[in-house]
Write a protein that holds these residues in place. Structure first.
Motif, PDB file in Angstrom:
ATOM      1  N   MET A 161      -7.191  -2.974  -6.203  1.00 39.02           N
ATOM      2  CA  MET A 161      -6.111  -3.175  -5.253  1.00 39.02           C
ATOM      3  C   MET A 161      -5.155  -1.995  -5.356  1.00 39.02           C
ATOM      4  O   MET A 161      -4.803  -1.560  -6.451  1.00 39.02           O
ATOM      5  CB  MET A 161      -5.376  -4.465  -5.565  1.00 39.02           C
ATOM      6  N   ASP A 162      -4.793  -1.472  -4.209  1.00 40.75           N
ATOM      7  CA  ASP A 162      -3.931  -0.301  -4.158  1.00 40.75           C
ATOM      8  C   ASP A 162      -2.835  -0.622  -3.138  1.00 40.75           C
ATOM      9  O   ASP A 162      -3.114  -0.811  -1.961  1.00 40.75           O
ATOM     10  CB  ASP A 162      -4.790   0.883  -3.697  1.00 40.75           C
ATOM     11  N   ILE A 163      -1.605  -0.717  -3.606  1.00 46.54           N
ATOM     12  CA  ILE A 163      -0.516  -1.154  -2.718  1.00 46.54           C
ATOM     13  C   ILE A 163       0.541  -0.067  -2.644  1.00 46.54           C
ATOM     14  O   ILE A 163       0.834   0.599  -3.653  1.00 46.54           O
ATOM     15  CB  ILE A 163       0.116  -2.452  -3.249  1.00 46.54           C
ATOM     16  N   LEU A 164       1.083   0.090  -1.466  1.00 45.25           N
ATOM     17  CA  LEU A 164       2.202   1.009  -1.331  1.00 45.25           C
ATOM     18  C   LEU A 164       3.220   0.378  -0.399  1.00 45.25           C
ATOM     19  O   LEU A 164       2.858  -0.154   0.654  1.00 45.25           O
ATOM     20  CB  LEU A 164       1.730   2.349  -0.765  1.00 45.25           C
ATOM     21  N   VAL A 165       4.473   0.371  -0.816  1.00 53.03           N
ATOM     22  CA  VAL A 165       5.537  -0.052   0.100  1.00 53.03           C
ATOM     23  C   VAL A 165       6.561   1.076   0.146  1.00 53.03           C
ATOM     24  O   VAL A 165       6.737   1.810  -0.832  1.00 53.03           O
ATOM     25  CB  VAL A 165       6.212  -1.378  -0.316  1.00 53.03           C
ATOM     26  N   GLY A 166       7.212   1.202   1.277  1.00 53.42           N
ATOM     27  CA  GLY A 166       8.156   2.303   1.381  1.00 53.42           C
ATOM     28  C   GLY A 166       9.105   2.140   2.535  1.00 53.42           C
ATOM     29  O   GLY A 166       9.009   1.192   3.327  1.00 53.42           O
ATOM     30  N   SER A 167      10.041   3.069   2.572  1.00 51.08           N
ATOM     31  CA  SER A 167      10.992   3.069   3.681  1.00 51.08           C
ATOM     32  C   SER A 167      11.176   4.491   4.154  1.00 51.08           C
ATOM     33  O   SER A 167      10.988   5.447   3.405  1.00 51.08           O
ATOM     34  CB  SER A 167      12.327   2.511   3.225  1.00 51.08           C
ATOM     35  N   ASN A 168      11.527   4.603   5.406  1.00 49.66           N
ATOM     36  CA  ASN A 168      11.707   5.915   6.008  1.00 49.66           C
ATOM     37  C   ASN A 168      13.012   5.934   6.803  1.00 49.66           C
ATOM     38  O   ASN A 168      13.323   4.996   7.528  1.00 49.66           O
ATOM     39  CB  ASN A 168      10.510   6.212   6.943  1.00 49.66           C
ATOM     40  N   VAL A 169      13.772   6.980   6.613  1.00 55.62           N
ATOM     41  CA  VAL A 169      14.954   7.210   7.438  1.00 55.62           C
ATOM     42  C   VAL A 169      14.744   8.555   8.097  1.00 55.62           C
ATOM     43  O   VAL A 169      14.406   9.541   7.438  1.00 55.62           O
ATOM     44  CB  VAL A 169      16.247   7.263   6.600  1.00 55.62           C
TER      45      VAL A 169
ATOM     46  N   LYS B 258      -4.685  -1.812   0.014  1.00 49.82           N
ATOM     47  CA  LYS B 258      -6.093  -1.456   0.172  1.00 49.82           C
ATOM     48  C   LYS B 258      -6.890  -2.119  -0.946  1.00 49.82           C
ATOM     49  O   LYS B 258      -6.542  -2.000  -2.118  1.00 49.82           O
ATOM     50  CB  LYS B 258      -6.224   0.060   0.094  1.00 49.82           C
ATOM     51  N   PHE B 259      -7.927  -2.826  -0.533  1.00 45.98           N
ATOM     52  CA  PHE B 259      -8.762  -3.517  -1.502  1.00 45.98           C
ATOM     53  C   PHE B 259     -10.138  -2.877  -1.518  1.00 45.98           C
ATOM     54  O   PHE B 259     -10.742  -2.656  -0.464  1.00 45.98           O
ATOM     55  CB  PHE B 259      -8.889  -4.999  -1.139  1.00 45.98           C
ATOM     56  N   GLY B 260     -10.632  -2.569  -2.696  1.00 49.16           N
ATOM     57  CA  GLY B 260     -11.962  -1.989  -2.808  1.00 49.16           C
ATOM     58  C   GLY B 260     -12.879  -2.969  -3.529  1.00 49.16           C
ATOM     59  O   GLY B 260     -12.489  -3.586  -4.526  1.00 49.16           O
ATOM     60  N   PHE B 261     -14.072  -3.137  -2.992  1.00 46.26           N
ATOM     61  CA  PHE B 261     -15.009  -4.072  -3.607  1.00 46.26           C
ATOM     62  C   PHE B 261     -16.259  -3.324  -4.042  1.00 46.26           C
ATOM     63  O   PHE B 261     -16.954  -2.704  -3.220  1.00 46.26           O
ATOM     64  CB  PHE B 261     -15.354  -5.174  -2.596  1.00 46.26           C
TER      65      PHE B 261
END
Lengths: 1032, 468
Positions: free
Chosen positions: A527-535, A584-587
């Protein structure tokens, strides 16, 4: 029995020894690795017949042992390797095989082999799904890049440009765009697009994210796809500093001259006229005759004969001299790259030039306390002296009208009294050399872009990244027209002179905060996670001042004027907030599912309704690994991908939500004839013709894509195919409304358009022999079907062009069809002529001529390698599509076009023409011939629809050859590498027979949505030259 | 966060205006169209001007060959979405904010502009026009209905004039806020609206005009020409001057023999205001013209414009004004009304003479020269039958319009058939003897307005054009 084999493994491209190459006896566990210089020794067991050489980044190669005791092998680099890592949205590096969407990468070698000044032009012919059109041959001119078709009616359709993860500006502000004045067909100047500021030698790679799904993390601007540029770094440098010098010199000339008739010369109505700028005179007879005016009782004399090369002689050989010096180095905890580059381009039109100086720095460090940082900064100073286009100032326009017997070169000396303003031979045109010397458009750009990234690694799984990037530039422009003030016949060309200054300031800031988390959930699932913000904030400012009458020609300043200068100022600003996340999930290393979402809040939308959400989902599945046939069949990879995305567009245009009043301006379309308020000192604000829309929503593009990435025979044969289906809805359109409503347009969400297409890239290495010779071929094919499915009220939308030949958007047609004045035709399609003159009548209503969009396009890239030598040949083609050619119109008007020789200029009846009987629907055969006296009227006044021609072409786009001197030689010098190269671009052009005029890629109206207009711009060029690359 | 994003207010353009700020824009737009595109069109069709030989920019006007793109955005658009909409804004604001004089000026100017529009194109959007997004497909109304409506509208506007209320200032670039002159302007306009119907609806014209005289209506007098004054400053100059003299280098427009020969035959002093002497060639220093349209035919001479008389200082100067209604026109309108027996007071002969004198006065010619002209046979008022009188009045009115009011000259020719010596251009594409009778509807209406009534060719007369 066991025996020993020795040998050396080298890099096929440069002959360097390769350390660490795995050498394995096929079918056994016996193996070894090469040493630091690439040498190996291996004991072969009795049953061993074949050696396998493998190394990351190179094509795995097998060799039969036979009776050999020595086996030297040159390994070819493998650009298509399985573990290929590409740069995706937000600058994230991902393994290509895990992606559920189409991307195509172009490496630095392919970008720089042609020694092309523009990064975008150097992509031509090499990628599928992308339409790259250079707009002309003038130094510094612009290029348009559209991925998978136009998705917006009147907004930007060009790809987003991202450098090292941060979007940068690729605007193209033409001469008419920054002035506040109405568009002026006399005063077009293509001042280039801002991607021109990027030095191709600084680029490590370009990765093209083709679909909205790939670019969805960029939110509102992702619908058009993205061009991800990664600049060079010191990452792979040796510990010592490496210095590279690249020098190239190319020469250019006109790619396509119009074909001229060479039978008739200066005159009118078939008789000589020494003032004429047309070739409607009598037939050439070679007799010596005077020409031009009588000056001081003298007159020039020349034979009355054609000068087939008089136009060719006018143009110079252009040149481009580029030098880049770069320095890079790396150590365990840090690396850097820095470069200085200088480009000087001289155009084929005398006096035109473009220059670019860039200074780039990029460095990164890894610090002990889990912090890391990267900084990248580029300063560019560019500018030029640009070619003027259009009907008034373009020297091209003048010289293609020049009578076939006038020696253009003899007009060059402006101090010669026969050539000066008073005595120049024709009052209907101006000496082109005078224009070059006295009408100029120059600019100077200072630009800085870059970003700073700070990373903090909490642990192996959790990372925090903050990146702030800025891109700002000022563009200062000056335009000057000298005063012309003469008496006598040439007084009709008198001009009060003009001087203007334009200052453009643009700034974009992007700030991103991202948290990423990676974890193996089970042994099978990652599992590969990314959260973010943009201004994001983008601001523009413009200041323009113009004097339309000068005091004298001595100096170029706003103080040197007569009367009151015109002034115009404009500024705008937009802001956007976004939050985004992707998981993103990799199997089991063969299936990947990626979910993406982004929500934006845009200042450009109504404040109570300014939020919008974009979802995307993509899936990648490698059947070869999943079903385990990769090792048992010739199929190495059988990846299938599918994705769905919905993204918006249109958060870019400010101030559309409210109606305003605008300072009064009335024009009839001719330059400088406006009435502009204040009027006699009295201000006047008119009700704007645009109705604001308080209910504006963003445009939506919904996209579905499936594709396959298939690789066979140790990746010697690859197929990458995509099919996409995109629907753009709620298009923000300045909807034209009938003026009788009191307004001309309103900004509405009113339009639908679809793009369906296929992209195919087939690659292969048909030949790869043991001595190191290899032939790689890559064929790309693109077919995009665009259809405008809905316009507001079914009404067409005018994109621009001429009122007599406009480019419009029409429901049920592809994007961009011509609507033009046309000859009148009877119900059977025969031409209706005026019975008195035999000339065609003009139809009262305009004709529709689809379309500016090509049917399909494709390219073939061939690369041949042998030891240190490399030859690359790129051919590309675009089939279908129409364009308007003013060159044709001008040549017909001036009698220089070959078709004006029809029937040797003797009277003829227009084939298949009829006359109308009274005002009835009856048409009878026309018996009135065109005569000598009105041939000019016929050819000179054909309605514009007859000047719309097939824009298909095929080009030998690029041929480059490079040779890297063997290490054996370089070792004896202090150079690490010496590489010599030859390059050629746009060497041959093939077009349909009806196009005897121009290179169909050219477009005079810049790289915006109005394409397909040859409007007397600078002709395109072919270039060739030599280059050298040295490393220390 | 809300504040951070609340930046979508255009810093470059005001979101509000006032009648005083918008009224001049309306005048400018109207004056530009009348002084430029319609000046070319009218003066070519009315044969004051013709195309010179060495260029061919305006040959389409000699060929009577126009397309639907010729008078589109920049004429139809500038009249509807420019002038008319701005005058409507002025009137609406005036009505809403208890400012009756602005309301009156705004409405009077709407009537003036709408008459120009309907005279050019015939049936056009009227009551359903100018409604923005509320009605995107304005219906076309018959010119007859429009004329009736315009008179009603004009009466209402005149009634709003309030001599005690606030008046406009310098922003009223026509009369500087003088509401007395606006009342006279409106009356003259109303007289013009009635006389346009003299042949198609004579009883309505007669009744209307008689009612005006019964109410003692005052009309524009000597020195009271209503005109948009252009200024010799950057982008404030007369648009014909800018287009023809500056931009085109004066290569196209020269005197038509139709008008020039009449001026020469009566030794009319105004000739040097309407035209300039030839600058070159055998005619240098003299007045010389070209037969209408001949330079757009194979019989052309092809000589440069400098060999002929170009338009003179009255129109071709940087600061030439563009009259909306001239004092001369006012007198000629009154003369026709009296000649028809619908007006009263002064005689037709004296009003006719006043018309000629007002033209001399406007052009800065001496009263003595006017007096001299008035003695000339053919100029001296001959009286006689009504049509003979109208012929003489309109012919002199036509002369007074030379170069300055081309559109009205062509329009009055269409209405009356005078001057009766006008022959079609030698380059005409129309049937023998025909002159243009209207302008073709613009493309933008054909493509954007579903109520577009379809193509009407250039030789189809408008409603009031019933006389041969």
């Amino acid at each position: 029995q066991n025996r020993t084999i020795t040998g050396r493994v080298t890099d096929a491209t440069n002959g360097d020894g390769l350390p660490g190459v795995t050498v394995l006896v096929k079918g056994t566990q016996v193996g070894t690795a090469t040493d630091a210089t690439g040498n190996y020794t291996i004991n072969i067991p009795e049953n061993g017949t074949t050696l396998i050489f493998s190394f990351v980044g190179y094509t795995t190669t097998e060799r039969t042992i036979g009776n050999a005791t020595t086996l030297n092998v040159a390994l070819a680099t493998d650009a298509k390797q399985l573990g290929e890592v590409v740069v995706t949205a937000l600058g994230r590096e991902q393994e290509k095989r895990t992606l559920g969407y189409a991307t195509q990468e172009v490496g630095s070698e392919a970008l720089t082999q042609g020694r092309e000044r523009s990064v975008l032009n150097s992509l031509q012919g090499k990628v599928a799904g992308v339409n790259i059109q250079s707009q002309g041959g003038a130094p510094g001119s612009s290029t348009r890049v559209v991925i998978r078709g136009n998705k917006s009616f009147t907004g930007s359709n060009q790809a987003l440009f991202v450098v090292d993860g941060i979007p940068i500006d690729n605007g193209a502000i033409g001469a008419n765009d920054a002035t506040g004045l109405p568009d002026n067909l006399n005063n077009g100047v293509d001042v280039g697009n801002r991607a021109n500021d990027i030095n191709p030698d600084d680029i490590e790679s370009v990765n093209i994210l083709k679909g909205p799904a790939a670019a969805a993390l960029y939110g509102a601007r992702a619908a058009n796809g993205a061009i991800m540029i990664t600049t060079k770094s010191g990452k792979n440098a040796n510990k010592k500093a490496e210095i590279t010098v690249v020098s190239s010199y190319t020469v250019e000339d006109v790619l396509r001259y119009p074909t001229f008739q060479n039978s008739y010369g200066q005159g009118f109505f078939g008789v000589p006229d020494l003032l004429e700028n047309t070739s409607w005179g009598p037939k050439f007879d070679g007799v010596l005759r005077p020409w031009g005016h009588v000056v001081n009782n003298q007159q020039r004399i020349k034979p009355y004969a054609a000068l087939p090369d008089n136009v060719k002689e006018f143009f110079d050989y252009g040149s481009n001299f580029t030098n880049t010096l770069s320095l890079s180095g790396g150590a365990e905890k840090g690396n850097y790259y820095t470069s200085y580059s200088n480009t000087r381009q001289k155009g084929i039109t005398p006096g035109t030039e473009y220059h670019r100086n860039s200074l780039a720095f990029k460095g990164s460090t890894k610090l002990a306390n889990n912090f890391s940082s990267t900084a990248s900064l580029t300063y560019v100073k560019s500018g030029g002296d640009f070619a003027l286009t259009g009907q008034g100032n373009s020297v091209y326009d003048q010289i293609i009208q020049t009578p076939r017997d006038i020696p253009i070169l003899e007009l060059k000396d402006l101090t010669n009294p026969f050539n000066d303003e008073t005595n120049f031979y024709s009052p209907y045109t101006v000496n082109p050399y005078w224009v070059i010397a006295n009408r100029t458009y120059t600019n100077n750009v200072d630009r800085l872009f870059g970003n700073v990234t700070l990373g903090y690694k909490f642990n192996d799984n959790l990372n925090l990244t903050y990146r702030i990037g800025t891109d700002f530039y000022t563009d200062r422009r000056q335009q000057f027209w000298a005063i012309r003030d003469v008496e006598g016949p040439n007084a009709s060309t008198n001009d009060n002179g003009m001087y203007s200054e334009t200052q453009i300031y643009n700034r974009e800031i992007n700030s991103d905060l991202m948290l990423s988390y990676f974890r193996n959930l089970t042994t099978d699932l990652t599992m590969d996670i990314l959260v973010g913000s943009n201004v994001r904030q983008v601001s523009n400012e413009r200041l323009f001042a113009q004097a339309d009458a000068l005091a004298n020609n001595q100096f170029r300043s706003l103080s040197n004027i007569v009367g009151t200068p015109l002034a115009y100022s404009y500024r705008d600003k937009i802001r956007l907030l976004g939050v985004y996340g992707t998981a993103k999930f990799g199997f089991r290393d063969y299936a990947w599912l990626e979910l993406t979402g982004r929500n934006d809040w845009a200042s450009t939308l109504p404040i109570n309704n300014n939020s919008f959400f974009y979802p995307a989902v993509s899936l990648a599945f490698d059947a070869a690994t999943a079903f385990d046939f990769a090792s048992t069949t010739p199929i190495n990879v059988a990846k299938l991908r599918a994705n769905f995305a919905r993204v918006g567009n249109g958060g870019e245009l400010p101030y559309q939500t409210r109606s305003v009043f605008v300072s009064g301006n009335i024009s009839d379309g001719f330059q400088g004839t406006d009435l502009n308020f204040p009027f006699g000192g009295i201000p006047g604000f008119e009700v704007s013709n645009v109705v604001g829309n308080p209910n504006l929503r963003p445009e939506k593009t919904t996209s579905f894509e499936i594709g396959a990435d298939l690789r066979f025979f140790d990746q010697r044969f690859t197929i990458d195919a995509s099919y996409y289906d995109q629907r753009s809805q709620d298009l923000i359109v300045s909807v034209p409304i009938a003026y009788s409503t009191g307004f001309g347009s309103s900004v509405l969400n009113a339009g639908d358009m679809t793009n369906k297409g296929i992209e195919l890239v087939v690659g292969g290495t048909p030949v790869q022999v043991e001595n190191g010779f290899a032939w790689d071929i890559s064929v790309n094919f693109t077919k995009n079907n665009n259809l405008v499915t809905k316009t507001y009220n079914h009404s067409p939308i005018d994109l621009g062009g001429l009122s007599s030949a406009a480019l419009i958007i029409k429901e049920g047609e592809p994007y961009g069809v011509f609507q033009a004045d046309d000859v009148m035709r009877d119900p059977q399609g025969r031409i209706v002529v005026n019975p008195a003159t035999g000339r065609p009548r003009v139809a009262a209503e305009q004709s529709l001529i689809p379309t500016v969009t090509p049917d399909w396009q494709g390219g073939v890239v061939n690369t041949f390698r042998y030891k240190g030598a490399r030859l690359s040949v790129v051919v590309d083609t675009r089939q279908g599509g129409k364009m308007y050619s003013r060159t044709r119109a001008t040549q017909r008007f001036a009698g220089t076009a070959p078709e004006t020789l029809t029937n040797d200029r003797q009277p003829f009846i227009i084939p298949n023409s009829v006359v109308q009987v009274g005002n009835t629907n009856e048409y009878i055969e026309n018996t009135t011939p065109l005569t000598n006296d009105n041939l000019y009227d016929y050819w000179g006044n054909l309605p514009e629809a007859t000047n719309i021609i097939d824009a298909s072409f095929t080009k030998l786009r690029e041929v480059s050859f490079s040779y890297r001197l063997p290490t054996a030689i370089t070792q004896k010098t202090f150079f690490g590498n010496i590489e010599l190269g030859l390059s050629g671009r746009n060497l041959f052009l093939w077009t349909p027979d009806e196009n005897t005029y121009i290179d169909p890629e050219m477009n005079s109206f810049g790289n915006g949505n109005v394409q397909g207009f040859d409007y007397s711009g600078a002709p395109s060029t072919r270039t060739w030259g030599a280059n050298i690359r040295l490393t220390f | 966060c809300e504040n951070f994003l609340d930046i979508n207010q255009d810093p470059n353009n005001p979101s509000t205006s006032t009648p005083a700020l918008t009224l001049p824009a309306g005048f400018g737009e109207l004056g530009y169209v009348l002084g430029n595109q319609f000046q070319f069109l009218g003066n070519y069709f009315a044969q004051h001007w013709t195309q010179a030989g060495a260029a061919n920019q305006y040959c389409d006007l000699e060929l009577y060959q126009m397309t639907s793109s010729d008078y589109d955005d920049r004429v139809w658009g500038e009249l509807y979405a420019g002038a008319l909409n701005d005058f409507k804004y002025v009137a609406d604001q005036g009505n809403e904010n208890n400012n009756p004089n602005y309301a009156a000026i705004g409405e009077i100017m709407q009537v003036y502009t709408l008459q120009v529009i309907t005279d050019a194109w015939g049936d056009v959007p009227f009551t359903s026009a100018l409604q923005s997004l509320t009605n995107l497909t304005p219906e076309y109304q018959s010119q007859e209905e429009i004329y009736t409506g315009l008179i009603t509208m004009l009466d209402a506007a005149i009634a709003k004039i309030d001599d005690d209320a606030t008046v406009a200032g310098k922003d009223d670039i026509i009369f500087g806020g003088d509401m007395g002159l606006w009342r006279k302007f409106a009356n003259t306009l109303k007289l013009k609206l009635y006389l346009r119907q003299a042949y198609v609806k004579p009883q309505v014209a007669e009744a209307g005009i008689k009612a005006m005289y019964a109410a003692n209506a005052q009309f524009l007098e000597m020195g009271e020409t209503a005109a948009v004054a252009f200024v010799d400053q950057t982008q404030n100059r007369n648009p014909f001057f800018q287009t023809q003299v500056t931009f085109r280098g004066g290569v196209d427009v020269v005197a038509s023999n139709t008008a020039l020969e009449l001026l020469q035959s009566t030794n009319d002093a105004r000739i040097d205001k309407f035209y300039a002497p030839a600058q070159a060639g055998t005619n240098q220093g003299k007045f010389a013209g070209i037969d209408q349209g001949v330079e757009c035919t194979p019989a052309r001479q092809g000589l440069q414009a400098t060999n002929y008389s170009k338009p003179g200082p009255a129109v071709a100067s940087a600061n030439s004004a563009v009259p909306l209604i001239s004092a001369a026109e006012s007198y000629f309108l009154q003369a026709e009304a009296v000649a028809r027996g619908w007006g009263s007071g002064a005689t037709a002969a004296s009003l006719y003479e006043q018309g000629i004198r007002a033209s001399f006065d406007y052009l800065g010619e001496s009263a003595a020269d006017a007096t001299a002209l008035l003695q000339k046979p053919g100029v001296a008022y001959a009286g006689g039958a009504v049509e003979a009188q109208v012929n003489q009045i309109i012919t002199q009115k036509w002369l007074s319009f030379n170069g300055t009011q081309g559109f009205e000259a062509w329009t009055e020719y269409r209405r009356t058939g005078y001057p009766n010596f006008i022959q079609a251009s030698a380059a005409s594409n129309l049937e023998a003897g025909e002159l243009p009778k209207r302008i073709i509807y613009p493309n933008t209406e054909a493509t954007r307005n579903q109520n577009y009534p379809g193509l009407k060719e250039i030789d189809v007369p408008v409603w009031w054009d019933v006389k041969d």
